[in-house]
Scaffold this motif. Structure first.
Motif, short mmCIF file in Angstrom:
data_model
loop_
_atom_site.label_atom_id
_atom_site.label_comp_id
_atom_site.label_asym_id
_atom_site.label_seq_id
_atom_site.Cartn_x
_atom_site.Cartn_y
_atom_site.Cartn_z
N PRO A 295 -11.19 -2.56 13.71
CA PRO A 295 -9.80 -2.81 13.84
C PRO A 295 -9.09 -1.88 12.71
CG PRO A 295 -11.07 -4.65 13.43
CD PRO A 295 -11.87 -3.71 13.47
N ILE A 296 -9.61 -1.55 11.42
CA ILE A 296 -9.03 -0.57 10.69
C ILE A 296 -8.77 0.78 11.24
CG2 ILE A 296 -9.29 0.67 8.57
CD1 ILE A 296 -10.88 -2.01 7.67
N ARG A 297 -9.85 1.16 12.03
CA ARG A 297 -9.67 2.45 12.64
C ARG A 297 -8.58 2.67 13.50
NH1 ARG A 297 -15.98 3.07 12.77
NH2 ARG A 297 -15.65 1.66 14.76
N SER A 298 -8.59 1.49 14.65
CA SER A 298 -7.26 1.53 15.45
C SER A 298 -5.88 1.50 14.79
CB SER A 298 -7.69 0.29 16.43
OG SER A 298 -8.99 0.44 17.10
N LYS A 299 -5.91 0.61 13.63
CA LYS A 299 -4.53 0.59 13.11
C LYS A 299 -4.31 1.93 12.30
CE LYS A 299 -0.92 -1.73 11.59
NZ LYS A 299 0.04 -2.10 12.43
N ARG A 300 -5.41 2.39 11.70
CA ARG A 300 -5.09 3.94 11.23
C ARG A 300 -4.49 4.82 12.41
NH1 ARG A 300 -7.77 7.42 9.43
NH2 ARG A 300 -6.98 7.82 7.53
N ALA A 301 -5.18 4.92 13.49
CA ALA A 301 -4.61 5.73 14.36
C ALA A 301 -3.23 5.57 14.82
CB ALA A 301 -5.40 5.86 15.52
N GLU A 302 -2.86 4.19 14.88
CA GLU A 302 -1.62 3.77 15.48
C GLU A 302 -0.59 4.47 14.37
OE1 GLU A 302 0.89 -0.22 15.86
OE2 GLU A 302 -1.15 -0.33 15.98
N LEU A 303 -0.72 4.15 12.92
CA LEU A 303 0.06 4.56 11.89
C LEU A 303 0.28 5.88 11.82
CD1 LEU A 303 -1.30 1.96 9.38
CD2 LEU A 303 0.99 1.73 10.19
N LEU A 304 -0.79 6.63 11.96
CA LEU A 304 -0.71 8.12 11.78
C LEU A 304 -0.03 8.88 13.01
CD1 LEU A 304 -4.16 8.68 10.20
CD2 LEU A 304 -1.84 9.15 9.13
N SER A 305 0.07 8.03 14.17
CA SER A 305 0.68 8.70 15.23
C SER A 305 2.19 8.70 15.17
CB SER A 305 0.40 7.88 16.47
OG SER A 305 0.89 6.53 16.41
N ASN A 306 2.60 8.03 14.05
CA ASN A 306 4.21 8.15 13.75
C ASN A 306 4.38 8.22 12.23
OD1 ASN A 306 6.92 7.82 13.25
ND2 ASN A 306 6.94 5.84 14.62
N ARG A 307 4.06 9.49 11.58
CA ARG A 307 3.87 9.67 10.35
C ARG A 307 5.36 9.48 9.71
NH1 ARG A 307 -0.09 13.87 8.18
NH2 ARG A 307 -1.81 13.46 9.64
N LYS A 308 6.41 9.78 10.46
CA LYS A 308 7.85 9.49 10.07
C LYS A 308 7.99 7.93 9.53
CE LYS A 308 12.60 9.98 10.89
NZ LYS A 308 13.89 10.59 11.74
N ALA A 309 7.59 6.99 10.52
CA ALA A 309 7.59 5.68 10.20
C ALA A 309 6.85 5.25 8.94
CB ALA A 309 7.09 4.86 11.37
N LEU A 310 5.53 5.92 9.02
CA LEU A 310 4.51 5.51 7.93
C LEU A 310 5.15 6.04 6.32
CD1 LEU A 310 1.95 4.72 6.95
CD2 LEU A 310 1.24 6.94 7.42
N MET A 311 5.74 7.08 6.50
CA MET A 311 6.38 7.56 5.23
C MET A 311 7.59 6.75 4.99
SD MET A 311 5.73 11.66 5.26
CE MET A 311 6.44 11.84 3.68
N GLU A 312 8.41 6.07 5.83
CA GLU A 312 9.40 5.49 5.51
C GLU A 312 9.15 4.23 4.71
OE1 GLU A 312 13.40 4.95 5.44
OE2 GLU A 312 12.33 6.47 6.24
N VAL A 313 7.95 3.58 5.13
CA VAL A 313 7.42 2.47 4.34
C VAL A 313 7.30 2.79 2.95
CG1 VAL A 313 5.49 0.62 4.02
CG2 VAL A 313 6.21 1.54 6.43
N PHE A 314 7.04 3.68 2.59
CA PHE A 314 6.76 4.12 1.26
C PHE A 314 7.81 4.64 0.68
CE2 PHE A 314 2.27 3.52 2.44
CZ PHE A 314 1.60 3.23 1.32
N LYS A 315 8.77 5.29 1.14
CA LYS A 315 9.99 5.64 0.84
C LYS A 315 11.04 4.48 0.27
CE LYS A 315 14.52 7.71 1.97
NZ LYS A 315 15.44 8.40 3.13
#
Length: 342
Positions: A295-315
């Motif tokens: 489940p962690i691997r799958s979620k990581r892959a999903e998150l890294l497929s949209n880096r802009k959205a991922l970085m927006e969380v931390f912004k």
């Protein structure tokens, strides 16, 4: 340095938690059980601030920062994939909030050098990392920056490993000294020691990137299988029928975490009686470990497929953190009697 653990009972009245992690490479199982798991639990108990400590990362790796940005993004994905929730916790990047640097500078003005030089972690790392030039202020002053990270948010509780206790004690001393000079501005942080089990590395030593003995959260199923099959077992056991000693076997230590409790008891008995071989034991562990990691691997892959959205969380998290940090620095500047800019 011997630590009296009874001194550090779990805080009962936790209000605000803060901790950070250096983006020095991929997160491994030791990082998860040593820190992340406790963070995920604490975010449901208290107001929580967790940051990617990219400035801290270059205290020992300043000679090569080529992977720093990518490591930061990978850590973002690891955190969210494991269960840190931006709706429950403020997640941010240290270098995106310049108030950390300003407060670090001010605290460095009042911190005696002898306090930093007596830090046992400083001495140990100077001895263990002789291949690097660590006679820098940044390395010596690591605990001062750590103190700034904590008191900037007036965190009363800091999840730490036992090896970080000396740093936190030093942070308490620095906060106390600042308060004595300028008034009671800062809370003295208390440690929260994780009760999570410590996983050995593939070779039986402490899991560490420098030892090359880690299982990473991002490892593929094939990589996990290969690593588990290479794990050291009971050195006294030569043949399958030899009686085993699970208490000295790294594979059994993993079974106690990733295998159902009733099955663990069966494995222990079978091992002691020479009824199960190490290969069979490892294959069963690999299957259970992959079930945990999938489940962690799958979620990581999903998150890294949209880096802009991922970085927006931390912004967004950094913007929330900056408001708290800016308010603290306003009080600090006033206490130190700096002239306000007209």
């Amino acid at each position: 340095m011997k630590i009296a653990l009874e001194k550090y009972e779990e805080p009962k009245d936790i209000k605000r938690v803060l901790s950070g992690m250096r983006p020095t490479g991929k997160i491994h199982l030791g990082n998860y059980f040593g820190a992340l798991k406790a963070w995920i639990e604490l975010q449901d108990r208290a107001e929580s601030f967790f940051f990617i400590a990219d400035w801290h990362a270059i205290t020992t790796s300043y000679h090569d920062t080529g992977e720093l940005a990518e490591n930061t993004v990978q850590m973002m994905a690891d955190w969210l994939a494991c269960g840190l929730d931006p709706e429950k916790s403020t997640l941010f990047v240290q270098s995106w909030i310049k108030e950390h640097a300003e407060l670090h500078l001010l605290l460095s003005m009042i911190t005696p050098v002898r306090w930093l030089e007596r830090n046992p972690t400083y001495k140990e790392m100077m001895e263990n990392l002789k291949d690097r030039e660590l006679a820098t202020y940044g390395f010596l002053g690591y605990p001062v920056l750590q103190t700034a990270d904590i008191v900037l948010y007036n965190a009363d509780t800091v999840p730490v490993g036992i090896d970080q206790i000396p740093h936190l004690e030093l942070s308490r001393e620095i906060a106390r000294r600042f308060n004595r000079f300028f008034g009671e501005l800062f809370v003295e942080p208390r440690p929260y020691l994780s009760k999570a089990p410590k996983l050995p590395g593939l070779d039986g030593r402490k899991m560490s990137k420098s030892y090359g003995n880690c299982i990473y959260l991002s490892d593929s199923e094939e990589e996990v299988n290969k690593k588990v099959m290479s794990m050291v077992t009971d050195p006294a056991r030569v043949r399958k029928t030899d009686p085993g000693h699970p208490e000295v076997c790294s594979v059994y230590a993993y079974h106690k975490i990733f295998t159902p409790k009733e099955r663990v008891a069966e494995i222990e008995e079978a091992c002691r009686n020479g009824e199960i071989g190490c290969v069979q034991c490892k294959r069963e562990l690999a299957k259970n470990l992959n079930a945990f990691l999938e489940p962690i691997r799958s979620k990581r892959a999903e998150l890294l497929s949209n880096r802009k959205a991922l970085m927006e969380v931390f912004k967004e998290g950094s913007e929330r953190a900056r408001k708290v940090a800016a308010a603290t620095m306003e009080r600090v500047r006033e206490a130190v009697n700096f002239l306000r800019q007209p």
